[in-house]
Design a protein around this motif. Structure first.
Motif, PDB file in Angstrom:
ATOM      1  N   ALA A   1       0.828  -1.207   0.000  1.00  0.00           N
ATOM      2  CA  ALA A   1       0.000   0.000   0.000  1.00  0.00           C
ATOM      3  C   ALA A   1       0.864   1.259   0.000  1.00  0.00           C
ATOM      4  CB  ALA A   1      -0.921  -0.010   1.223  1.00  0.00           C
ATOM      5  N   HIS A   2       1.938   1.242   0.769  1.00  0.00           N
ATOM      6  CA  HIS A   2       2.820   2.403   0.836  1.00  0.00           C
ATOM      7  C   HIS A   2       3.502   2.655  -0.506  1.00  0.00           C
ATOM      8  CE1 HIS A   2       6.531   4.666   1.841  1.00  0.00           C
ATOM      9  NE2 HIS A   2       5.707   5.313   2.672  1.00  0.00           N
ATOM     10  N   ILE A   3       3.908   1.592  -1.190  1.00  0.00           N
ATOM     11  CA  ILE A   3       4.548   1.727  -2.503  1.00  0.00           C
ATOM     12  C   ILE A   3       3.583   2.335  -3.518  1.00  0.00           C
ATOM     13  CG2 ILE A   3       5.435   0.391  -4.460  1.00  0.00           C
ATOM     14  CD1 ILE A   3       6.664  -1.523  -2.304  1.00  0.00           C
ATOM     15  N   VAL A   4       2.339   1.854  -3.515  1.00  0.00           N
ATOM     16  CA  VAL A   4       1.333   2.390  -4.432  1.00  0.00           C
ATOM     17  C   VAL A   4       1.118   3.880  -4.172  1.00  0.00           C
ATOM     18  CG1 VAL A   4      -1.112   2.317  -5.071  1.00  0.00           C
ATOM     19  CG2 VAL A   4       0.175   0.186  -4.822  1.00  0.00           C
ATOM     20  N   ASP A   5       1.007   4.253  -2.882  1.00  0.00           N
ATOM     21  CA  ASP A   5       0.849   5.667  -2.540  1.00  0.00           C
ATOM     22  C   ASP A   5       2.049   6.490  -2.995  1.00  0.00           C
ATOM     23  OD1 ASP A   5      -1.677   6.033  -1.350  1.00  0.00           O
ATOM     24  OD2 ASP A   5      -0.996   5.108   0.510  1.00  0.00           O
ATOM     25  N   SER A   6       3.255   5.966  -2.783  1.00  0.00           N
ATOM     26  CA  SER A   6       4.471   6.697  -3.156  1.00  0.00           C
ATOM     27  C   SER A   6       4.524   6.967  -4.654  1.00  0.00           C
ATOM     28  CB  SER A   6       5.715   5.908  -2.724  1.00  0.00           C
ATOM     29  OG  SER A   6       5.765   5.777  -1.327  1.00  0.00           O
ATOM     30  N   ILE A   7       4.136   5.991  -5.448  1.00  0.00           N
ATOM     31  CA  ILE A   7       4.142   6.165  -6.902  1.00  0.00           C
ATOM     32  C   ILE A   7       3.109   7.209  -7.318  1.00  0.00           C
ATOM     33  CG2 ILE A   7       3.641   5.019  -9.099  1.00  0.00           C
ATOM     34  CD1 ILE A   7       4.844   2.462  -7.863  1.00  0.00           C
ATOM     35  N   MET A   8       1.898   7.122  -6.735  1.00  0.00           N
ATOM     36  CA  MET A   8       0.848   8.076  -7.098  1.00  0.00           C
ATOM     37  C   MET A   8       1.202   9.498  -6.687  1.00  0.00           C
ATOM     38  SD  MET A   8      -2.857   6.268  -6.559  1.00  0.00           S
ATOM     39  CE  MET A   8      -2.768   6.196  -4.771  1.00  0.00           C
ATOM     40  N   GLU A   9       1.909   9.654  -5.565  1.00  0.00           N
ATOM     41  CA  GLU A   9       2.172  10.975  -5.012  1.00  0.00           C
ATOM     42  C   GLU A   9       3.501  11.580  -5.472  1.00  0.00           C
ATOM     43  OE1 GLU A   9       1.982  10.196  -0.876  1.00  0.00           O
ATOM     44  OE2 GLU A   9      -0.216  10.227  -0.784  1.00  0.00           O
ATOM     45  N   SER A  10       4.139  10.963  -6.425  1.00  0.00           N
ATOM     46  CA  SER A  10       5.423  11.488  -6.899  1.00  0.00           C
ATOM     47  C   SER A  10       5.301  12.963  -7.248  1.00  0.00           C
ATOM     48  CB  SER A  10       5.890  10.705  -8.129  1.00  0.00           C
ATOM     49  OG  SER A  10       7.047  11.294  -8.683  1.00  0.00           O
ATOM     50  N   THR A  11       6.238  13.750  -6.723  1.00  0.00           N
ATOM     51  CA  THR A  11       6.202  15.192  -6.975  1.00  0.00           C
ATOM     52  C   THR A  11       7.043  15.592  -8.180  1.00  0.00           C
ATOM     53  OG1 THR A  11       8.039  15.509  -5.422  1.00  0.00           O
ATOM     54  CG2 THR A  11       5.795  15.746  -4.553  1.00  0.00           C
ATOM     55  N   ALA A  12       7.711  14.619  -8.794  1.00  0.00           N
ATOM     56  CA  ALA A  12       8.484  14.933 -10.001  1.00  0.00           C
ATOM     57  C   ALA A  12       7.531  15.390 -11.096  1.00  0.00           C
ATOM     58  CB  ALA A  12       9.271  13.708 -10.455  1.00  0.00           C
ATOM     59  N   ARG A  13       7.960  16.362 -11.868  1.00  0.00           N
ATOM     60  CA  ARG A  13       7.094  16.910 -12.909  1.00  0.00           C
ATOM     61  C   ARG A  13       6.709  15.844 -13.915  1.00  0.00           C
ATOM     62  NH1 ARG A  13       8.355  22.300 -16.539  1.00  0.00           N
ATOM     63  NH2 ARG A  13       7.483  21.501 -18.474  1.00  0.00           N
ATOM     64  N   GLU A  14       5.418  15.787 -14.215  1.00  0.00           N
ATOM     65  CA  GLU A  14       4.833  14.838 -15.160  1.00  0.00           C
ATOM     66  C   GLU A  14       5.068  13.389 -14.719  1.00  0.00           C
ATOM     67  OE1 GLU A  14       5.128  15.830 -19.298  1.00  0.00           O
ATOM     68  OE2 GLU A  14       5.568  17.922 -18.859  1.00  0.00           O
ATOM     69  N   ARG A  15       5.017  13.183 -13.402  1.00  0.00           N
ATOM     70  CA  ARG A  15       5.040  11.842 -12.818  1.00  0.00           C
ATOM     71  C   ARG A  15       3.895  11.764 -11.813  1.00  0.00           C
ATOM     72  NH1 ARG A  15      10.380   9.486 -12.685  1.00  0.00           N
ATOM     73  NH2 ARG A  15       9.607   7.948 -11.192  1.00  0.00           N
ATOM     74  N   GLY A  16       3.576  10.567 -11.388  1.00  0.00           N
ATOM     75  CA  GLY A  16       2.524  10.405 -10.398  1.00  0.00           C
ATOM     76  C   GLY A  16       1.155  10.723 -10.962  1.00  0.00           C
ATOM     77  N   LEU A  17       0.194  10.993 -10.059  1.00  0.00           N
ATOM     78  CA  LEU A  17      -1.181  11.311 -10.436  1.00  0.00           C
ATOM     79  C   LEU A  17      -1.580  12.624  -9.773  1.00  0.00           C
ATOM     80  CD1 LEU A  17      -2.884   7.824  -9.870  1.00  0.00           C
ATOM     81  CD2 LEU A  17      -1.956   8.732 -12.005  1.00  0.00           C
ATOM     82  N   PRO A  18      -2.357  13.481 -10.457  1.00  0.00           N
ATOM     83  CA  PRO A  18      -2.868  14.699  -9.814  1.00  0.00           C
ATOM     84  C   PRO A  18      -3.740  14.335  -8.612  1.00  0.00           C
ATOM     85  CG  PRO A  18      -3.209  14.761 -12.190  1.00  0.00           C
ATOM     86  CD  PRO A  18      -2.791  13.365 -11.851  1.00  0.00           C
ATOM     87  N   PRO A  19      -3.860  15.210  -7.626  1.00  0.00           N
ATOM     88  CA  PRO A  19      -4.614  14.882  -6.407  1.00  0.00           C
ATOM     89  C   PRO A  19      -6.020  14.380  -6.647  1.00  0.00           C
ATOM     90  CG  PRO A  19      -3.351  16.890  -6.083  1.00  0.00           C
ATOM     91  CD  PRO A  19      -3.183  16.517  -7.532  1.00  0.00           C
ATOM     92  N   ILE A  20      -6.741  14.983  -7.589  1.00  0.00           N
ATOM     93  CA  ILE A  20      -8.130  14.564  -7.771  1.00  0.00           C
ATOM     94  C   ILE A  20      -8.218  13.166  -8.391  1.00  0.00           C
ATOM     95  CG2 ILE A  20      -8.552  15.549 -10.063  1.00  0.00           C
ATOM     96  CD1 ILE A  20     -11.235  16.594  -8.806  1.00  0.00           C
ATOM     97  N   VAL A  21      -7.221  12.783  -9.192  1.00  0.00           N
ATOM     98  CA  VAL A  21      -7.187  11.423  -9.738  1.00  0.00           C
ATOM     99  C   VAL A  21      -6.760  10.439  -8.647  1.00  0.00           C
ATOM    100  CG1 VAL A  21      -6.216   9.931 -11.510  1.00  0.00           C
ATOM    101  CG2 VAL A  21      -6.706  12.319 -12.040  1.00  0.00           C
ATOM    102  N   GLN A  22      -5.813  10.851  -7.793  1.00  0.00           N
ATOM    103  CA  GLN A  22      -5.452  10.031  -6.639  1.00  0.00           C
ATOM    104  C   GLN A  22      -6.694   9.723  -5.798  1.00  0.00           C
ATOM    105  OE1 GLN A  22      -2.210  11.484  -4.175  1.00  0.00           O
ATOM    106  NE2 GLN A  22      -1.282  12.526  -5.923  1.00  0.00           N
ATOM    107  N   ARG A  23      -7.514  10.753  -5.600  1.00  0.00           N
ATOM    108  CA  ARG A  23      -8.708  10.586  -4.776  1.00  0.00           C
ATOM    109  C   ARG A  23      -9.648   9.545  -5.382  1.00  0.00           C
ATOM    110  NH1 ARG A  23     -10.843  16.056  -4.105  1.00  0.00           N
ATOM    111  NH2 ARG A  23      -8.889  16.251  -2.961  1.00  0.00           N
ATOM    112  N   ALA A  24      -9.790   9.560  -6.692  1.00  0.00           N
ATOM    113  CA  ALA A  24     -10.648   8.577  -7.353  1.00  0.00           C
ATOM    114  C   ALA A  24     -10.096   7.163  -7.181  1.00  0.00           C
ATOM    115  CB  ALA A  24     -10.782   8.921  -8.839  1.00  0.00           C
ATOM    116  N   VAL A  25      -8.762   7.011  -7.288  1.00  0.00           N
ATOM    117  CA  VAL A  25      -8.141   5.697  -7.104  1.00  0.00           C
ATOM    118  C   VAL A  25      -8.387   5.187  -5.691  1.00  0.00           C
ATOM    119  CG1 VAL A  25      -5.930   4.477  -6.978  1.00  0.00           C
ATOM    120  CG2 VAL A  25      -6.381   6.043  -8.878  1.00  0.00           C
TER     121      VAL A  25
END
Length: 398
Positions: A47-71
């Motif tokens: 679960a922590h790994i999945v969160d870390s990938i979604m929350e990546s702050t690198a530009r054009e990486r991860g998922l935007p917050p509202i898409v994270q929320r849907a996941v």
């Protein structure tokens, strides 16, 4: 020998957390028995790994917050379903209470949707999530290729650059002034920001089908002061229209555009749920690949998209269509958004809109609607002329 089996757990955890996206984690899970064993044997780290990938702050990486929320909301739905199947009590009402917080209105407010995936989430649910995200990427890229291909075939014209516009063509069959032809330009593969918009719309459609399958008829606590009743007979459009009320028109239009593509792709609304979850995808493998060399926006373009990235959901395409429908000088005031859906304009970046010929639509005055008018075929345009004439406004005089 699987090389990942030689790594200590903390090193493997760090490597997996730094992966660029969830489909890559899914591929590695399937390719490496040791990675699969590590993830399935440590669901808290999974679960922590999945969160870390979604929350990546690198530009054009991860998922935007509202898409994270849907996941994360989807994960809570599946977890509740799993508890139901094991005859364990779960607060289904909390899930329904949270539904309204997928709306844009609440994007910058605290929500009951978890900000992280629960460490107790079963590994099987997280594996299901990875498989879905990989599947959705295929569908996202397929829809992108189909819609952009259609847009590149449009014959767009721009108004001449002059202060006073004169109808030099006269009142002909098209009822349109003489313009300057524009040759559409393919600006390259799907960009990250476009991918996220498409991904979000697919996720909301998945959420609709999951809720309908599990709950059937249900009520959602007050959205803007009024309890919303959801019927098992509601379509995806009516469902999200009830939830995403008020100022969420862009979000609803993105969902409607994706549903229209899915209707065509799978041969009818009754087949959408299967296509999203289990049926074979009749798509070339190229749809599964990203093109990092072509997805990067310039600093200036990035600035124009940052408002959406930070949850606002207004896009340049949405602004363009909205202005064309509400401007008092626009003869497109009555046009249904559905006319524009085959071309995906609601999703595209400024760079792509410019290449397709719709950058003109962001200018004030007549330029705003003129390029868009060439999306309409002759029958559509005749309907516009008729509708406006009945209301005392002649688009041919503009």
């Amino acid at each position: 020998m699987d090389p990942f089996g030689r790594l200590p757990w903390f090193a493997l955890h760090n490597i997996l957390s730094a992966l660029p996206d969830l489909p890559t984690l899914h591929s590695l899970h399937n390719a490496s028995p040791d990675v699969a064993a590590f993830l399935q044997g440590n669901n808290d780290l999974f679960a922590h790994i999945v969160d870390s990938i979604m929350e990546s702050t690198a530009r054009e990486r991860g998922l935007p917050p509202i898409v994270q929320r849907a996941v994360r909301y989807l994960v809570t739905i599946w977890t509740a379903q799993s508890k139901r199947e094991r005859q364990q009590q779960d607060s289904d009402q909390n899930i329904l209470n949270s539904l309204r917080y997928l709306a844009e209105k609440y994007s910058n407010h605290p929500t009951p949707i978890p900000t992280t995936i629960s460490p107790s989430t079963p590994a099987a649910i997280l594996c299901r999530l990875l498989a879905l995200m990989t599947r959705l990427r295929c569908l996202v890229h397929a829809s992108f290729h189909d819609m952009v291909s259609k847009a590149l075939q449009l014959k767009i014209e721009h108004l001449p650059r002059k202060a006073a516009y004169i109808n030099t063509r006269g009142v002909g069959p098209a009822h349109r002034p003489q313009g300057v032809p524009h040759t559409p330009v393919d600006v390259g593969p799907l960009m990250w920001i476009e991918e996220q918009r498409l991904l979000g719309s697919f996720l909301w459609i998945v959420i609709f089908y999951e809720l309908r399958r599990i709950y059937g008829d249900f009520t959602v606590p007050p959205v803007r002061g009024e309890t919303v009743y959801i019927s098992s007979l509601d379509t995806a459009e009516t469902f999200w229209k009830k939830i995403l009320c008020g100022d969420n028109n862009t979000q609803r239009e993105q969902i409607a555009t994706t549903l229209q593509w899915l209707d065509i792709k799978c041969g009818g609304r009754e087949n959408i749920s299967s296509l999203l979850s289990s049926s074979p995808l009749p798509l070339p493998n190229t749809y599964q690949h990203r093109y990092p060399e072509s997805t990067t926006l310039s600093d200036k373009e990035w600035e124009t998209e940052e408002e959406w990235i930070s949850n606002a959901f207004s896009t340049h395409g949405a602004l363009c269509l909205w202005e064309a429908r509400v401007s008092p000088i626009s003869p497109l005031r009555c046009v249904d958004y559905a006319v524009f859906r085959p071309y995906g304009l609601i999703f595209w970046s400024v760079r792509r809109m410019d290449g397709l010929g719709f950058r003109e639509a962001f200018d004030a005055g007549h330029h705003m609607w003129f390029a868009l008018s060439f999306v309409l075929n002759q029958e559509d345009w005749d309907e516009v002329v008729k509708w406006q004439a009945e209301r005392g406004f002649d688009p041919r005089a503009v």
